[in-house]
Design an enzyme around this catalytic site. Sequence first.
Site, short mmCIF file in Angstrom:
data_model
loop_
_atom_site.label_atom_id
_atom_site.label_comp_id
_atom_site.label_asym_id
_atom_site.label_seq_id
_atom_site.Cartn_x
_atom_site.Cartn_y
_atom_site.Cartn_z
N CYS A 206 9.30 -38.00 2.87
CA CYS A 206 10.28 -37.04 2.34
C CYS A 206 9.92 -35.57 2.56
O CYS A 206 10.75 -34.80 3.05
CB CYS A 206 10.49 -37.28 0.85
SG CYS A 206 11.29 -38.85 0.47
N LYS B 213 18.35 -32.59 -3.95
CA LYS B 213 17.26 -33.46 -3.48
C LYS B 213 16.35 -32.69 -2.53
O LYS B 213 15.12 -32.74 -2.65
CB LYS B 213 17.84 -34.69 -2.79
CG LYS B 213 16.80 -35.57 -2.09
CD LYS B 213 15.75 -36.05 -3.09
CE LYS B 213 14.54 -36.70 -2.39
NZ LYS B 213 14.85 -37.98 -1.80
N GLU C 104 17.76 -40.25 -4.41
CA GLU C 104 16.63 -40.86 -5.12
C GLU C 104 15.55 -39.81 -5.35
O GLU C 104 15.35 -38.92 -4.53
CB GLU C 104 16.08 -42.05 -4.32
CG GLU C 104 15.74 -41.77 -2.86
CD GLU C 104 14.36 -41.20 -2.65
OE1 GLU C 104 13.55 -41.26 -3.60
OE2 GLU C 104 14.09 -40.67 -1.57
#
Length: 464
Positions: free
Chosen positions: A278, A222, A162
């Site tokens: 994150c 990512k 994501e």
Amino acid sequence: MKVKNICCIGAGYVGGPTMAVIAQRCPEITVTVVDINEKRIAAWNDTDVNNIPIYEPGLAEIVEEARDRNLFFSTDVDGAIDKADMIFISVNTPTKTYGIGKGMAADLKYIELCARQIARVATNDKIVVEKSTLPVRTAQALKNILDNTGNGVNFQILSNPEFLAEGTAVTDLLAPDRVLIGGDIDTEKGKKAVQTLVDIYGHWVKPEHILTTNVWSSELSKLTANAFLAQRVSSINAMSELCEATGADVNEVSKAVGMDTRIGPKFLQASVGFGGSCFQKDILNLVYIAKSFGLNQVADYWEQVILLNDHQKRRFAANIVKTLFNTVSGKKIAMLGWAFKKDTNDTREAASIYVADYLLNEQAEIVVYDPKVTEEQIYADLDYLGTRSSEENRKLITVVNDPEVACSESHAVAVMTEWDEFLELNWEKIYESMLKPAFLFDGRRLLNKKDMEDLGFKLYTIGN
């Protein structure tokens, strides 16, 4: 392969919004989000859709449209796995707090538990999609578990990281910069699995925005993306300290640099420091991976981004103490905002937690207001640090439901989150209610310096 049923394991900040959008845009697919946290699932099923556990602008409306039509939330994990053609794994992958890689490596115990549960339950072929942020080559570990502990079922492993920013997650899902899908593109079955997921996103995402790679490139992309973004934040924060020392204005520097099309303006706003689930976790993971390959210079380079971020939080808190005549003991400090950024109720790694902890160590009395973060969560964040007992935290910090109440009779106000509503506050009234001299610390580039000074505040902003 035609997908009729999707199961997502994990009803958090990624799984919930992502599956809601897929359900809305793919009404022919039944989407079931499962989690062992009964309280969280109950919140997703609350008859008042405004009580769902994740706050994102636009999310409640999407959930309301799709829920009980083809979007379901359940604690029956085995049942959802059994029915699913495609399974998304969207569980937490925190930084390890024990053993090898402590403080840097990702803790994959929840990923392994998911894989073992899928292997135990599945009786027909399935596509398993990594949605959690994972270190490179986790897909191989998943495949080893699924192929060797299951019922002879054929599994295809895909990576679909994501790229959501909290506060704009719904927009990011509906109009993504790119959708990245990694798979075993060297085999026919792998290509078909990749195409199956491409077709799902193809319901609303243009083909040119859907990228397909091998699974390892997808996993590493990512981590790399978050590392690059976090690096920009730490870079401008480093410049903010230099601006203060030289008399330059970091806003003017940021604008000048950001107008360079090779650089661009995004993530060039100085602040207390980046937070969220994150950036820190992914950079530490990247540092650990680099060290595991003996790339110590690479590891040191990325670790400095984290060190600068920690320094910025301490510097902001220390500036408050210094400005309040080198003591905040017994002084009331109002903190406006607790979430790590506006338009989300996520507090993970929020700068406010660490600034508050620093000030509490100096025996300040802190009053907090945030429009979306609950009192329970604020106390839980401080308790998690373990600096002091829960009882001490509750004695020293107060949570209120009105920003003017938070500021009343305070010695200083610290703006920790750039909520739009703070721009609309009656700051003249707030100034009159505060103890004089009154100080305002702007860590989020939110308020106009001249206006605050006209009101009588001594305004301290980062970088000038």
